[in-house]
Scaffold this motif. Structure first.
Motif, PDB file in Angstrom:
ATOM      1  N   PRO A   1      -4.821   4.830   4.864  1.00  0.00           N
ATOM      2  CA  PRO A   1      -5.755   5.645   5.650  1.00  0.00           C
ATOM      3  C   PRO A   1      -5.082   6.341   6.838  1.00  0.00           C
ATOM      4  O   PRO A   1      -5.441   7.468   7.171  1.00  0.00           O
ATOM      5  CB  PRO A   1      -6.806   4.653   6.136  1.00  0.00           C
ATOM      6  CG  PRO A   1      -6.661   3.460   5.275  1.00  0.00           C
ATOM      7  CD  PRO A   1      -5.255   3.444   4.770  1.00  0.00           C
ATOM      8  N   ASP A   2      -4.111   5.686   7.460  1.00  0.00           N
ATOM      9  CA  ASP A   2      -3.414   6.320   8.584  1.00  0.00           C
ATOM     10  C   ASP A   2      -2.608   7.529   8.112  1.00  0.00           C
ATOM     11  O   ASP A   2      -2.572   8.560   8.787  1.00  0.00           O
ATOM     12  CB  ASP A   2      -2.491   5.325   9.278  1.00  0.00           C
ATOM     13  CG  ASP A   2      -3.255   4.254  10.037  1.00  0.00           C
ATOM     14  OD1 ASP A   2      -4.412   4.501  10.432  1.00  0.00           O
ATOM     15  OD2 ASP A   2      -2.687   3.162  10.221  1.00  0.00           O
ATOM     16  N   PHE A   3      -1.984   7.404   6.954  1.00  0.00           N
ATOM     17  CA  PHE A   3      -1.239   8.525   6.392  1.00  0.00           C
ATOM     18  C   PHE A   3      -2.172   9.696   6.136  1.00  0.00           C
ATOM     19  O   PHE A   3      -1.872  10.837   6.485  1.00  0.00           O
ATOM     20  CB  PHE A   3      -0.530   8.108   5.095  1.00  0.00           C
ATOM     21  CG  PHE A   3       0.096   9.260   4.373  1.00  0.00           C
ATOM     22  CD1 PHE A   3       1.319   9.771   4.771  1.00  0.00           C
ATOM     23  CD2 PHE A   3      -0.544   9.849   3.285  1.00  0.00           C
ATOM     24  CE1 PHE A   3       1.900  10.841   4.109  1.00  0.00           C
ATOM     25  CE2 PHE A   3       0.028  10.907   2.612  1.00  0.00           C
ATOM     26  CZ  PHE A   3       1.258  11.408   3.030  1.00  0.00           C
ATOM     27  N   ARG A   4      -3.298   9.414   5.510  1.00  0.00           N
ATOM     28  CA  ARG A   4      -4.275  10.474   5.219  1.00  0.00           C
ATOM     29  C   ARG A   4      -4.769  11.135   6.500  1.00  0.00           C
ATOM     30  O   ARG A   4      -4.925  12.348   6.558  1.00  0.00           O
ATOM     31  CB  ARG A   4      -5.439   9.933   4.400  1.00  0.00           C
ATOM     32  CG  ARG A   4      -5.061   9.573   2.982  1.00  0.00           C
ATOM     33  CD  ARG A   4      -6.311   9.104   2.219  1.00  0.00           C
ATOM     34  NE  ARG A   4      -5.989   8.664   0.906  1.00  0.00           N
ATOM     35  CZ  ARG A   4      -5.882   9.468  -0.151  1.00  0.00           C
ATOM     36  NH1 ARG A   4      -6.052  10.753  -0.019  1.00  0.00           N
ATOM     37  NH2 ARG A   4      -5.588   8.966  -1.330  1.00  0.00           N
ATOM     38  N   ALA A   5      -4.998  10.360   7.530  1.00  0.00           N
ATOM     39  CA  ALA A   5      -5.457  10.920   8.803  1.00  0.00           C
ATOM     40  C   ALA A   5      -4.383  11.808   9.430  1.00  0.00           C
ATOM     41  O   ALA A   5      -4.689  12.890   9.952  1.00  0.00           O
ATOM     42  CB  ALA A   5      -5.849   9.803   9.757  1.00  0.00           C
ATOM     43  N   ARG A   6      -3.126  11.365   9.382  1.00  0.00           N
ATOM     44  CA  ARG A   6      -2.030  12.173   9.927  1.00  0.00           C
ATOM     45  C   ARG A   6      -1.869  13.465   9.135  1.00  0.00           C
ATOM     46  O   ARG A   6      -1.652  14.534   9.717  1.00  0.00           O
ATOM     47  CB  ARG A   6      -0.735  11.371   9.931  1.00  0.00           C
ATOM     48  CG  ARG A   6      -0.708  10.267  10.981  1.00  0.00           C
ATOM     49  CD  ARG A   6       0.677   9.640  11.130  1.00  0.00           C
ATOM     50  NE  ARG A   6       1.238   9.141   9.893  1.00  0.00           N
ATOM     51  CZ  ARG A   6       1.058   7.919   9.397  1.00  0.00           C
ATOM     52  NH1 ARG A   6       0.312   7.054  10.049  1.00  0.00           N
ATOM     53  NH2 ARG A   6       1.626   7.545   8.271  1.00  0.00           N
ATOM     54  N   LEU A   7      -1.976  13.371   7.818  1.00  0.00           N
ATOM     55  CA  LEU A   7      -1.863  14.568   6.983  1.00  0.00           C
ATOM     56  C   LEU A   7      -3.008  15.537   7.267  1.00  0.00           C
ATOM     57  O   LEU A   7      -2.788  16.749   7.381  1.00  0.00           O
ATOM     58  CB  LEU A   7      -1.847  14.178   5.497  1.00  0.00           C
ATOM     59  CG  LEU A   7      -1.605  15.311   4.509  1.00  0.00           C
ATOM     60  CD1 LEU A   7      -0.278  16.012   4.780  1.00  0.00           C
ATOM     61  CD2 LEU A   7      -1.636  14.772   3.085  1.00  0.00           C
ATOM     62  N   ALA A   8      -4.220  15.022   7.412  1.00  0.00           N
ATOM     63  CA  ALA A   8      -5.367  15.877   7.739  1.00  0.00           C
ATOM     64  C   ALA A   8      -5.160  16.563   9.086  1.00  0.00           C
ATOM     65  O   ALA A   8      -5.490  17.747   9.252  1.00  0.00           O
ATOM     66  CB  ALA A   8      -6.649  15.065   7.730  1.00  0.00           C
ATOM     67  N   ALA A   9      -4.595  15.844  10.041  1.00  0.00           N
ATOM     68  CA  ALA A   9      -4.336  16.436  11.356  1.00  0.00           C
ATOM     69  C   ALA A   9      -3.290  17.545  11.263  1.00  0.00           C
ATOM     70  O   ALA A   9      -3.433  18.600  11.896  1.00  0.00           O
ATOM     71  CB  ALA A   9      -3.884  15.361  12.336  1.00  0.00           C
ATOM     72  N   LEU A  10      -2.256  17.327  10.477  1.00  0.00           N
ATOM     73  CA  LEU A  10      -1.238  18.366  10.276  1.00  0.00           C
ATOM     74  C   LEU A  10      -1.827  19.584   9.578  1.00  0.00           C
ATOM     75  O   LEU A  10      -1.516  20.729   9.935  1.00  0.00           O
ATOM     76  CB  LEU A  10      -0.059  17.816   9.476  1.00  0.00           C
ATOM     77  CG  LEU A  10       0.842  16.836  10.215  1.00  0.00           C
ATOM     78  CD1 LEU A  10       1.845  16.208   9.248  1.00  0.00           C
ATOM     79  CD2 LEU A  10       1.547  17.514  11.370  1.00  0.00           C
TER      80      LEU A  10
ATOM     81  N   MET B   1       0.845  -1.169   0.000  1.00  0.00           N
ATOM     82  CA  MET B   1       0.000   0.000   0.000  1.00  0.00           C
ATOM     83  C   MET B   1       0.898   1.242   0.000  1.00  0.00           C
ATOM     84  O   MET B   1       1.818   1.337   0.796  1.00  0.00           O
ATOM     85  CB  MET B   1      -0.887  -0.019   1.238  1.00  0.00           C
ATOM     86  CG  MET B   1      -1.895   1.079   1.245  1.00  0.00           C
ATOM     87  SD  MET B   1      -3.048   1.093   2.657  1.00  0.00           S
ATOM     88  CE  MET B   1      -3.578  -0.573   2.816  1.00  0.00           C
ATOM     89  N   THR B   2       0.636   2.190  -0.864  1.00  0.00           N
ATOM     90  CA  THR B   2       1.428   3.412  -0.913  1.00  0.00           C
ATOM     91  C   THR B   2       0.940   4.381   0.147  1.00  0.00           C
ATOM     92  O   THR B   2      -0.182   4.286   0.641  1.00  0.00           O
ATOM     93  CB  THR B   2       1.324   4.081  -2.301  1.00  0.00           C
ATOM     94  OG1 THR B   2      -0.008   4.514  -2.499  1.00  0.00           O
ATOM     95  CG2 THR B   2       1.760   3.132  -3.403  1.00  0.00           C
ATOM     96  N   ALA B   3       1.794   5.331   0.471  1.00  0.00           N
ATOM     97  CA  ALA B   3       1.448   6.303   1.509  1.00  0.00           C
ATOM     98  C   ALA B   3       0.193   7.081   1.165  1.00  0.00           C
ATOM     99  O   ALA B   3      -0.603   7.402   2.030  1.00  0.00           O
ATOM    100  CB  ALA B   3       2.619   7.248   1.735  1.00  0.00           C
ATOM    101  N   SER B   4      -0.001   7.398  -0.117  1.00  0.00           N
ATOM    102  CA  SER B   4      -1.155   8.210  -0.499  1.00  0.00           C
ATOM    103  C   SER B   4      -2.475   7.465  -0.371  1.00  0.00           C
ATOM    104  O   SER B   4      -3.529   8.081  -0.305  1.00  0.00           O
ATOM    105  CB  SER B   4      -0.981   8.732  -1.931  1.00  0.00           C
ATOM    106  OG  SER B   4      -0.939   7.652  -2.828  1.00  0.00           O
TER     107      SER B   4
END
Length: 121
Positions: free
Chosen positions: A7-16, A1-4
């Motif tokens: 789902p955890d990556f997306r959640a961390r990015l949304a939090a940032l 699974m790529t970072a993009s």
């Protein structure tokens, strides 16, 4: 699974992104204060603000220009960069201050309405 697609990556990015968004009003207040300092020093020293006041305004604009796009505020970053470059020219050449206060005020007013907007008006 790529970072993009992670789902955890997306959640961390949304939090940032949300964390950055929360800092925007305070940063805009600091820019307004730096503009006021520039105006104060310009009125006491002639047409160009003091080097210290210009430096502070430049640093704040530079910070927004460098980080805003990363956190989903591309237009804010682009406009901050545009004004930052004009401030840099004043710092180098000692001239050209006259149009900058209005441009900073316009940026501040626009950011107060919607700093994440895609269109700068």
């Amino acid at each position: 699974m790529t970072a993009s697609t992670d789902p955890d990556f997306r959640a961390r990015l949304a939090a940032l992104n949300a964390k950055f968004a929360a800092t925007v009003p305070g940063t805009m207040d600091k820019i307004a204060q730096a503009l006021a300092a520039c105006r104060d020093s310009a009125s006491t020293e002639g047409t160009a603000p003091s080097a210290a006041a210009l430096h502070q305004l430049h640093e704040l604009l530079h910070g927004v220009a460098g980080s805003a796009g990363t956190f989903g505020f591309a237009t804010l970053g682009q406009e901050a960069r545009r004004v930052e470059q004009q401030v840099r020219t004043v710092m180098k050449e000692g001239a050209g201050w006259g149009s900058i206060p209005a441009q900073v005020e316009r940026l501040l007013a626009w950011a107060a309405r919607d700093a994440s907007a895609a269109e700068y008006d």
